[in-house]
Design a protein around this motif. Structure first.
Motif, short mmCIF file in Angstrom:
data_model
loop_
_atom_site.label_atom_id
_atom_site.label_comp_id
_atom_site.label_asym_id
_atom_site.label_seq_id
_atom_site.Cartn_x
_atom_site.Cartn_y
_atom_site.Cartn_z
N ALA A 37 0.83 -1.21 0.00
CA ALA A 37 0.00 0.00 0.00
C ALA A 37 0.86 1.26 0.00
O ALA A 37 0.55 2.23 -0.69
N GLN A 40 2.10 1.87 -3.47
CA GLN A 40 1.06 2.44 -4.33
C GLN A 40 0.92 3.93 -4.12
O GLN A 40 0.76 4.70 -5.08
N VAL A 41 0.98 4.38 -2.87
CA VAL A 41 0.89 5.81 -2.58
C VAL A 41 2.04 6.56 -3.23
O VAL A 41 1.85 7.60 -3.88
N SER A 44 1.76 6.71 -7.20
CA SER A 44 0.68 7.50 -7.80
C SER A 44 0.81 8.99 -7.52
O SER A 44 0.21 9.80 -8.22
N TYR A 227 -8.31 8.17 -5.08
CA TYR A 227 -7.39 7.03 -5.08
C TYR A 227 -6.29 7.23 -4.04
O TYR A 227 -5.89 6.27 -3.36
N CYS A 231 -5.61 4.74 -0.93
CA CYS A 231 -4.31 4.13 -0.61
C CYS A 231 -3.87 4.47 0.80
O CYS A 231 -3.33 3.62 1.52
N ARG A 234 -5.92 2.28 3.08
CA ARG A 234 -5.46 0.89 3.06
C ARG A 234 -4.18 0.71 3.87
O ARG A 234 -4.03 -0.27 4.62
#
Length: 282
Positions: A37, A40-41, A44, A227, A231, A234
């Motif tokens: 997670a 992903q942060v 993006s 999004y 993230c 999460r």
């Protein structure tokens, strides 16, 4: 634990050892998902930072610029996009963000768009108006879903269905700290005008009118903000679950140590009793 046999104590010790193995495994799984997670942060963030700077450039450099996304309206119809989890065993992750939402919607004309089974169940039980339950499984919500939600929300805002839109999520501060928070999505805040830092500063040129470019970017920008919040939530959920399972593992170890001590005392008392009976019989 008077009157409890050594066999019962031994069964409890085995039970706690099994529980410890489960909580330790869940802690390791949560740690693995947390790293994913966080990645992903980080991956993006640059794309959405560019979108944000583009929106600021358009609104700041066009003095006569106007957009329905910037207009504040009276009326008080509010939509809250609430991001929670699908499962428990994560400490106060779900309850904290839901408490924050309930404190905000009290006495207001508000609806919610819940993401996550825990959020859907909670709002259903409280009778809070729900826009849609299409995103009841938070684990399956991806970036495409976030853009779909953003387009749906933008359409509802432009038609006057809602006057304000917020997202409630959990901000990942650190491994040990996760804070429930709000972020306003609509209407957008117009940045203050700034003087150019250099004499060679020039306004950006767009192939289409600035209003058209802005209207096309806003849904993408809001999808990116959603999004990013997803993230963050999460990562916060996995960090909270990891901490909860670590605490549960430590508690299991303490109980095993306590039960082992009581088992040894009970066994020692039984041996002493047998020796006493043998001596008395002889």
């Amino acid at each position: 634990m008077a009157g409890v046999s050594t066999k019962e104590i031994k069964n409890r010790i085995r039970s706690m050892e099994s529980t410890k193995q489960i909580t330790k495994a869940m802690e390791m799984v949560a740690a693995s998902k947390l790293r994913r997670a966080q990645a992903q942060v980080a991956a993006s963030r640059p794309y959405f930072e560019i979108l944000h700077s583009t929106i600021e450039d358009i609104t700041r450099d066009n003095r006569d610029f106007s957009s329905p996304y910037l207009k504040k309206r009276e009326g008080g119809k509010i939509l809250y996009i609430v991001i929670a989890g699908d499962r428990g065993l994560a400490g106060g992750y779900n309850s904290n963000v839901l408490k924050l939402v309930y404190s905000q919607i009290q006495g207001k004309e508000a609806s919610v768009l819940p993401i996550g089974k825990k959020a859907v169940d909670s709002f259903q039980n409280r009778g809070v108006p729900i826009l849609t339950q299409s995103y009841a499984e938070a684990a399956s919500v991806g970036i495409g879903d976030c853009f779909s939600i953003a387009k749906q929300v933008c359409k509802a805002f432009l038609t006057g269905q809602y006057d304000e839109v917020y997202v409630a999520y959990t901000d990942f501060v650190s491994m040990l700290s996760q804070t429930p928070d709000f972020m306003q999505l609509l209407p957008l805040e117009k940045p203050e005008s700034k003087e150019p830092e250099a004499s060679h500063h020039c306004d950006p040129l767009y192939e289409h009118p600035a209003e058209e470019v802005f209207a096309a970017i806003v849904p993408e920008y809001l999808g990116g903000m959603l999004y990013g919040a997803l993230c963050e939530s999460r990562a916060s959920e996995q960090a909270a679950r990891r901490a909860a399972m670590d605490s549960a593992t430590q508690n299991a170890e303490d109980m095993i140590a306590d039960l082992s001590l009581k088992f040894n005392r009970a066994r020692q008392a039984a041996i002493t009793q047998e020796i006493t009976e043998i001596v008395a019989g002889s």
